[in-house]
Write an enzyme that holds these catalytic residues in place. Structure first.
Site, PDB file in Angstrom:
ATOM      1  CG  HIS A 176      -1.607  -1.264   1.382  1.00 51.25           C
ATOM      2  ND1 HIS A 176      -2.826  -1.676   0.769  1.00 51.25           N
ATOM      3  CD2 HIS A 176      -1.490  -2.356   2.036  1.00 51.25           C
ATOM      4  CE1 HIS A 176      -3.365  -2.784   0.989  1.00 51.25           C
ATOM      5  NE2 HIS A 176      -2.427  -3.311   1.820  1.00 51.25           N
ATOM      6  CB  CYS A 177       2.151   3.678  -1.588  1.00 46.69           C
ATOM      7  SG  CYS A 177       1.747   3.087  -3.190  1.00 46.69           S
ATOM      8  CB  VAL A 178       2.560   2.368   4.010  1.00 46.79           C
ATOM      9  CG1 VAL A 178       3.116   3.018   5.401  1.00 46.79           C
ATOM     10  CG2 VAL A 178       1.475   3.072   3.554  1.00 46.79           C
TER      11      VAL A 178
END
Ligand code: PLP
Length: 398
Positions: A354-356
């Site tokens: 999730h782009c984290v």
């Protein structure tokens, strides 16, 4: 209200769409507002003086005013249209007059959009960086923040609602502490503005970035709010036509904000659609939106917490997670979970990191499956989702 969303009257009407943290569905109201632009006045705004162009300019001003009001900004000129929240955050990080050894504080659970730009600024300008580390509970640790802040901190740039844990950072308190130390506060509001009332005057953020496609608006539209006195010192990320008053061979006189930040022909349909999205949400009422999203999350969580082999990423209580439900099934990759729930139940969820990335790599987790709820989802859909996930866990969990 579901009838307003074309998906639910299409051949795909039995789809259970639980990926709204990535991008929401759009109501007809928004689609029609954009169509109206293309059908009736498909000209450019802010340049030509003919009647079609004037109509576009008026619509753009309208949308800016609506969004300013929606966010509680005191002036529409403090609203800048961008292509997404990422561009808005880049504009701030790269445009602020930071110098070597100025320090920027973020957290260890920022989306890459509020992480990568600061890595670049660190490389280019030699700024220092500190991270507020999130405890096991998943909740923001204000005491840790107080320990990290000092007078050399010039910027505190923090996510409002996290897109993996769903937790809310106490922006009001953070802003008060940061301002006392002379730092400015940048907030990534991509997951907050769609789900709760935002009143910038109360929050105290100096910059606030949002993503319109996560709140019923068109794809590829974002907004940056900035306090006027800070916008005046912010360097544009993109410069050129439409952003300047007059140029000669060596100089360019920039227009006042927001125009100086919006050089080049804009996404007029997108801006008009964004205004329509905000209208739609305002008509429902953001308190109503918040309660509905939370009720959905509570329903799904209450069933899923008892599924054997399934673990919810902390915090466990839905009331701390806004509209986000992140989970893993023992022995399964999150991508397999997402593909199988689609296959069995036509349920759309997201999987992966999730782009984290730092959140997952620092905890040595490969990723997670994530359901995210919004105004068009129902309690019955939550029950069906939990039932399908239960089936998957009982068949595949190891
Ligand atoms: C918390 C957060 N910040 C930033 C972004 C980036 O948003 P955009 O796609 O509008 O650039 C996202 C998108 O998922 C997000 O969840």
């Amino acid at each position: 209200m579901r009838e307003d969303f074309p998906l639910y009257s299409s051949e795909e009407k039995d789809t259970i769409y639980l990926d709204s943290a990535c991008q929401t569905l759009r109501p007809r109201h928004v689609i029609e507002a954009m169509d109206e632009y293309y059908y009736q006045y498909p000209a450019c705004g802010g340049r030509s003086v003919h009647r079609l162009a004037t109509q576009v300019s008026i619509k753009i001003d309208d949308a800016r005013e609506k969004i300013a009001k929606f966010l509680g900004a005191s002036r529409p000129e403090e609203i800048i249209f961008t292509k997404n929240c990422t561009e808005a955050l880049n504009l701030v990080a790269k445009g602020l007059p930071l110098k070597r050894n100025d320090v920027v504080i973020t957290t260890d659970i920022e989306h890459n959009s509020n992480h990568v730009p600061w890595i670049q600024v660190q490389k280019e300008k030699g700024i220092g960086r500190r991270f507020v580390v999130t405890p096991k509970s998943g909740l923001f640790d204000l005491e840790e923040f107080k320990r990290k802040i000092s007078s050399d901190v010039k910027v505190v740039s923090i996510v409002h609602i996290n897109n993996v844990t769903g937790t809310t950072s106490p922006i009001e308190e953070i802003a008060e502490i940061a301002h006392d130390k002379g730092a400015i506060v940048v907030v990534d509001g991509a997951q907050a503005a769609p789900h709760q009332e935002i009143n910038l005057e109360i929050l105290g953020a100096d910059f606030y970035a949002i993503s319109m496609h996560k709140m019923l608006g068109p794809s590829g539209m974002g907004v940056l709010y900035g306090k006027m006195e800070l916008l005046k010192d912010l360097e544009p990320l993109v410069s050129g036509g439409g952003g300047v008053r007059l140029t000669d061979f060596d100089h360019a006189e920039l227009l006042s904000p927001p125009d100086r930040f919006e050089a080049g022909l804009a996404n007029y349909a997108g801006i008009i659609g964004s205004g329509a999205a905000v209208d739609y949400l305002t008509n429902i009422g953001m308190d109503e939106v918040r309660e509905h999203d939370l009720a959905l999350n509570e329903r799904a969580t209450s069933i899923m917490k008892d599924i054997e082999g399934l673990s919810i990423i902390h915090p466990l209580e839905a009331r701390h997670r806004s509209s986000i439900l992140p989970f893993n099934i023992k022995g399964m990759s999150s991508h397999d979970v997402a593909m199988i729930v689609d296959e069995i139940g036509k349920i759309m969820i997201r999987s992966g990191m999730h782009c984290v990335h730092p959140f997952f790599t620092s905890r040595k987790i490969d990723g997670c499956a994530r359901a995210s709820f919004y105004i068009y989802n129902t309690l019955e859909e939550c029950d069906r989702f939990a039932e399908v996930v239960g089936e998957v866990a009982s068949k595949f969990s190891m």
